[in-house]
Scaffold this active site. Structure first.
Site, PDB file in Angstrom:
ATOM      1  CB  VAL A   7      -0.924   0.020   1.335  1.00  0.00           C
ATOM      2  CG1 VAL A   7      -1.911   1.192   1.128  1.00  0.00           C
ATOM      3  CG2 VAL A   7      -1.750  -1.220   1.343  1.00  0.00           C
ATOM      4  CB  CYS A   8       2.198   3.284  -2.168  1.00  0.00           C
ATOM      5  SG  CYS A   8       1.646   2.736  -3.767  1.00  0.00           S
ATOM      6  CG  ASN A   9       0.262   9.379  -0.963  1.00  0.00           C
ATOM      7  OD1 ASN A   9      -0.858   9.275  -0.927  1.00  0.00           O
ATOM      8  ND2 ASN A   9       0.757  10.499  -1.022  1.00  0.00           N
ATOM      9  CB  THR A  14       4.873   1.448  -4.120  1.00  0.00           C
ATOM     10  OG1 THR A  14       5.016   2.283  -3.021  1.00  0.00           O
ATOM     11  CG2 THR A  14       4.539   0.030  -3.375  1.00  0.00           C
ATOM     12  CB  VAL A  37      -3.557  -0.844  -4.697  1.00  0.00           C
ATOM     13  CG1 VAL A  37      -3.703  -2.095  -5.618  1.00  0.00           C
ATOM     14  CG2 VAL A  37      -3.700  -1.368  -3.027  1.00  0.00           C
TER      15      VAL A  37
END
Length: 103
Positions: A7-9, A14, A37
């Protein structure tokens, strides 16, 4: 087969980490599906896909507690070590995920 969600921004850095993790998995002979995502898509991914572990990037670490409350114990949740993330150490991040899910 291990299913690991990052999970990223926004997803740019990522996605590079995902590539390095997939190479590390291949080198370790580990069958894994690894994808990333943004925070806004996590609930849909959890509802629609088989996930063993969720790894939270440093930029969205503030979501860690919420994910643990909502998804554990069925899905293991942890944050990605900031140094491993910054250096894009796919092998260490993969090891974190495998240790988390017992694989």
């Amino acid at each position: 087969m291990k299913h690991i969600l990052l999970v990223c921004n926004a997803g740019m850095s990522t996605s590079m980490l995902v590539t390095k993790m997939l190479k590390a998995a291949e080198a370790r002979n580990v069958e894994a599906t690894i994808w990333a995502v943004p925070v806004s898509e996590v609930a849909d991914e959890v509802a629609n896909k088989n996930i063993d572990a969720i790894l939270v990037g440093p930029q969205v670490r503030f979501m860690l507690k919420e994910y643990k409350e909502n998804y554990e114990p069925g899905i293991k949740v942890a944050d990605i070590n900031m140094v491993d993330y910054g250096t894009m150490n796919g092998d260490n991040v993969l090891k974190t995920a495998l240790d988390l899910i017992g694989g």
